[in-house]
Structure formats: C-alpha cells, structure tokens
Design a protein around this motif. Structure first.
Motif, PDB file in Angstrom:
ATOM      1  N   LEU A 100       0.943  -1.351  -0.151  1.00 39.78           N
ATOM      2  CA  LEU A 100       0.112  -0.283  -0.355  1.00 39.78           C
ATOM      3  C   LEU A 100       0.869   1.385   0.179  1.00 39.78           C
ATOM      4  N   ALA A 101       2.033   1.629   0.983  1.00 41.56           N
ATOM      5  CA  ALA A 101       2.954   2.447   1.429  1.00 41.56           C
ATOM      6  C   ALA A 101       3.888   2.349   1.273  1.00 41.56           C
ATOM      7  N   ALA A 102       5.304   3.070   1.353  1.00 43.14           N
ATOM      8  CA  ALA A 102       6.286   3.162   1.946  1.00 43.14           C
ATOM      9  C   ALA A 102       6.558   4.257   2.856  1.00 43.14           C
ATOM     10  N   GLY A 103       7.134   4.117   3.475  1.00 44.74           N
ATOM     11  CA  GLY A 103       7.763   4.971   4.650  1.00 44.74           C
ATOM     12  C   GLY A 103       9.541   5.145   6.337  1.00 44.74           C
ATOM     13  N   LEU A 104       9.158   6.281   6.639  1.00 43.46           N
ATOM     14  CA  LEU A 104      10.481   5.247   7.352  1.00 43.46           C
ATOM     15  C   LEU A 104      10.498   5.669   9.189  1.00 43.46           C
ATOM     16  N   GLU A 105       8.461   6.164   8.792  1.00 40.69           N
ATOM     17  CA  GLU A 105       8.103   6.432  10.164  1.00 40.69           C
ATOM     18  C   GLU A 105       7.472   4.810  10.604  1.00 40.69           C
ATOM     19  N   LEU A 106       7.606   4.775  12.138  1.00 36.64           N
ATOM     20  CA  LEU A 106       7.987   2.907  12.190  1.00 36.64           C
ATOM     21  C   LEU A 106       7.382   3.572  13.947  1.00 36.64           C
ATOM     22  N   THR A 107       6.211   4.896  14.550  1.00 36.81           N
ATOM     23  CA  THR A 107       5.977   5.024  15.655  1.00 36.81           C
ATOM     24  C   THR A 107       5.073   3.801  16.630  1.00 36.81           C
ATOM     25  N   PRO A 108       4.732   3.569  17.409  1.00 42.64           N
ATOM     26  CA  PRO A 108       3.477   2.959  18.569  1.00 42.64           C
ATOM     27  C   PRO A 108       2.295   3.585  18.215  1.00 42.64           C
ATOM     28  N   GLN A 109       2.066   5.049  18.012  1.00 41.21           N
ATOM     29  CA  GLN A 109       0.720   5.597  17.480  1.00 41.21           C
ATOM     30  C   GLN A 109       0.928   5.495  15.297  1.00 41.21           C
ATOM     31  N   ARG A 110       1.694   5.354  15.189  1.00 40.30           N
ATOM     32  CA  ARG A 110       1.597   4.932  13.497  1.00 40.30           C
ATOM     33  C   ARG A 110       1.099   3.120  13.343  1.00 40.30           C
ATOM     34  N   ILE A 111       1.487   2.773  14.017  1.00 41.55           N
ATOM     35  CA  ILE A 111       1.275   1.160  14.069  1.00 41.55           C
ATOM     36  C   ILE A 111      -0.741   1.177  14.117  1.00 41.55           C
ATOM     37  N   LEU A 112      -0.702   1.973  15.692  1.00 40.83           N
ATOM     38  CA  LEU A 112      -1.974   1.238  15.841  1.00 40.83           C
ATOM     39  C   LEU A 112      -3.066   2.336  15.026  1.00 40.83           C
ATOM     40  N   ASP A 113      -3.167   3.354  14.154  1.00 40.23           N
ATOM     41  CA  ASP A 113      -3.339   4.072  12.863  1.00 40.23           C
ATOM     42  C   ASP A 113      -3.556   2.804  12.118  1.00 40.23           C
ATOM     43  N   ALA A 114      -2.450   2.465  11.425  1.00 41.24           N
ATOM     44  CA  ALA A 114      -2.788   1.185  10.375  1.00 41.24           C
ATOM     45  C   ALA A 114      -3.655   0.075  11.559  1.00 41.24           C
ATOM     46  N   TYR A 115      -3.595  -0.287  12.266  1.00 39.55           N
ATOM     47  CA  TYR A 115      -4.294  -1.212  12.344  1.00 39.55           C
ATOM     48  C   TYR A 115      -5.858  -1.458  12.516  1.00 39.55           C
ATOM     49  N   ARG A 116      -6.177   0.187  12.719  1.00 41.68           N
ATOM     50  CA  ARG A 116      -7.417   0.161  12.968  1.00 41.68           C
ATOM     51  C   ARG A 116      -7.669   0.637  11.238  1.00 41.68           C
ATOM     52  N   GLN A 117      -6.748   0.179  10.089  1.00 42.54           N
ATOM     53  CA  GLN A 117      -7.707   0.726   9.084  1.00 42.54           C
ATOM     54  C   GLN A 117      -6.866  -0.695   8.357  1.00 42.54           C
ATOM     55  N   GLY A 118      -7.111  -1.647   8.994  1.00 49.89           N
ATOM     56  CA  GLY A 118      -6.557  -3.267   7.919  1.00 49.89           C
ATOM     57  C   GLY A 118      -5.066  -3.112   7.338  1.00 49.89           C
ATOM     58  N   ILE A 119      -4.579  -1.897   7.653  1.00 48.36           N
ATOM     59  CA  ILE A 119      -2.819  -1.942   7.358  1.00 48.36           C
ATOM     60  C   ILE A 119      -1.652  -2.305   8.781  1.00 48.36           C
ATOM     61  N   PHE A 120      -0.610  -3.212   8.087  1.00 49.04           N
ATOM     62  CA  PHE A 120       0.496  -3.448   8.187  1.00 49.04           C
ATOM     63  C   PHE A 120       1.514  -3.615   8.326  1.00 49.04           C
ATOM     64  N   PRO A 121       2.322  -3.055   9.153  1.00 49.67           N
ATOM     65  CA  PRO A 121       3.855  -3.288   8.835  1.00 49.67           C
ATOM     66  C   PRO A 121       4.728  -4.403   8.447  1.00 49.67           C
ATOM     67  N   TRP A 122       5.534  -4.768   7.008  1.00 50.11           N
ATOM     68  CA  TRP A 122       6.335  -5.654   7.541  1.00 50.11           C
ATOM     69  C   TRP A 122       7.423  -5.568   6.823  1.00 50.11           C
ATOM     70  N   PHE A 123       8.692  -5.490   6.516  1.00 53.38           N
ATOM     71  CA  PHE A 123       9.750  -5.202   5.566  1.00 53.38           C
ATOM     72  C   PHE A 123      10.966  -5.916   6.417  1.00 53.38           C
ATOM     73  N   SER A 124      12.310  -6.090   5.399  1.00 47.81           N
ATOM     74  CA  SER A 124      13.172  -6.404   6.162  1.00 47.81           C
ATOM     75  C   SER A 124      14.156  -5.953   6.806  1.00 47.81           C
ATOM     76  N   GLU A 125      14.732  -6.082   7.074  1.00 51.96           N
ATOM     77  CA  GLU A 125      16.130  -5.010   7.275  1.00 51.96           C
ATOM     78  C   GLU A 125      16.687  -4.392   6.219  1.00 51.96           C
ATOM     79  N   GLY A 126      17.144  -3.181   6.110  1.00 49.39           N
ATOM     80  CA  GLY A 126      17.615  -2.146   5.116  1.00 49.39           C
ATOM     81  C   GLY A 126      16.304  -1.680   3.966  1.00 49.39           C
ATOM     82  N   GLN A 127      15.461  -1.795   4.169  1.00 51.14           N
ATOM     83  CA  GLN A 127      14.537  -1.519   3.263  1.00 51.14           C
ATOM     84  C   GLN A 127      13.479  -1.155   4.461  1.00 51.14           C
ATOM     85  N   PRO A 128      12.771   0.359   3.363  1.00 52.31           N
ATOM     86  CA  PRO A 128      12.095   1.264   4.365  1.00 52.31           C
ATOM     87  C   PRO A 128      11.221   0.820   5.069  1.00 52.31           C
TER      88      PRO A 128
END
Length: 234
Positions: A25-53
């Motif tokens: 869906l999207a990419a960025g550099l921010e991975l804060t607790p609030q950003r994660i909560l906002d994502a889950y509330r919308q059906g979104i989750f983070p998944w990436f490997s070391e060295g990736q955004p």
C-alpha cells in the motif's frame, strides 16, 4: 507506484493497494507506536526486511481465524490434556519477539528487526501488545505475540522450540478471545499451518467491515499472567 509517507501523512485507502505484490500500500520511514495503531485500525500492517523502508500492507483476501472456529484435532486434544506445560500471558514479551525472529528452515532472514522489537515493545508497555507463552519445565518453549484493539486481535508471529508449543498458545488464546467476545484473529497472510487450525480467507472489504465495528472502543490493558488459562477447557 505506491505513495511515500512522511511523518503525519494519512494512509491511502486500502483499495488502492497493489495486486502484485498483493496488498502493498505505501512506504516510509516512520514506525512509531501511534502509526502502528492507526494502521491496524484501518486494516493495514507493517512488514519489511532489514535495510528496507517501512512497507505497509493490506492484502486481499485476508487470512483470519474466528476464535470459535479454532480446530483442535483429537491428537492435539490429547496434548492439551496430558502434556505437562504452563501457559502465561505478558511475562516474556520481548523474549517471545526475539524467539519469533530466530532463523527458520528455508528462510534467509527475518522481518522482526530491532526496530520492530522496539516499536512493539513500546506498545506492550502501554498495554496494547501481548504475548501468549507456553512454558515447559520452566523454559519458554513456544508462543505468539500480537495486538488487541477493541474486539480484534492482530496476530503477528509465533514460534515453537518443541513440538506443538505454538499450537498450545494459539488454542488457549482463541478460547480466551471467544469468551471475551472478540470478532476475529487477524492472521494477515495465508499459511498451511494456520489453515490447518481453522484459519480461512475473507475479502478485504469484509475484513474492513468487521474491523470498523470492532475497534471503536479500544482501550489498552495489560493481561494478567494467568488470565488466559483461567478461561480454557480442553
């Protein structure tokens, strides 16, 4: 192309996610607790490997497990009744995450980086993220972790150091969530392991519909170490 998110930018609508790779869906550099909560509330989750955004996903279809539909085979029921083990909650959260990050057969690396461990550890401290742990002879033998928001549990990863110990944790969790009126366990991606235990795919639109009805009154709360076993019956 997918949008690049700057800090504070809203997520794009989930129906704009790519079909290949499914759900990106999207990419960025921010991975804060609030950003994660906002994502889950919308059906979104983070998944990436070391060295990736930081990569954000919302696949279609979505793998879920209805707590009441957990599949317990006769052999697994014998394990639950006869094997000596103890299930605890929230007593070894970081240890569970680090165990989930350990190398597995056929995998070159892990997506559970120190960055992820720090972010989800902060959510655990706040009472959003939880671990369910299987202990055998005083040692952490298996378990899982995820987030609880309202009547949704978002499963992140699980591990076993001895046979069936992740399944023990999942069965106990499902029975507990059923008793508490949870709607779904979000499993994110389809795996044979989860399918064998009752997981199934639903359309993203259906997942988001259930989600919108289930996370309205979400409040953080630490789970007692003995909270889940108190609701379990083999």
């Amino acid at each position: 192309m997918i949008p690049w998110l700057e800090p504070g930018d809203p997520f794009p609508p989930v129906d704009t996610a790519l079909r290949d790779p499914d759900g990106l869906l999207a990419a960025g550099l921010e991975l804060t607790p609030q950003r994660i909560l906002d994502a889950y509330r919308q059906g979104i989750f983070p998944w990436f490997s070391e060295g990736q955004p930081v990569l954000w996903w919302s696949p279609d279809p979505r793998m879920v497990l209805v707590p009441a539909e957990i599949r317990i085979t006769p052999s697994m029921r014998k394990v639950l009744r006869n094997r000596p083990y103890e299930v605890r909650c929230d007593t070894a959260f970081e240890a569970v995450m680090r165990a989930c990050a350990e190398p597995r057969d056929g995998q070159a690396g892990t997506w559970i980086s120190d960055h992820m461990i720090a972010a989800y550890g902060a959510l655990h401290t706040k009472g959003w993220a939880h671990s369910v742990e299987t202990w055998v002879d005083g040692e952490l033998a298996g378990g899982l972790y995820g987030l609880a928001l309202g009547r949704m549990f978002y499963g992140e990863s699980m591990f076993s150091r001895t046979r069936d110990t992740s399944k023990i944790a999942l069965v106990h969790l499902a029975r507990y969530l059923e008793s508490q009126g949870y709607a779904l366990i979000d499993c994110q991606m389809n795996t044979a392991h989860l399918a064998s235990m009752g997981g199934r795919e639903i359309a993203r639109s259906e997942f988001c519909r259930v989600l919108s009805q289930s996370v309205q009154s979400a409040h953080p709360r630490r789970w007692r170490p003995d909270e889940i076993p108190a609701y379990f019956r083999p």
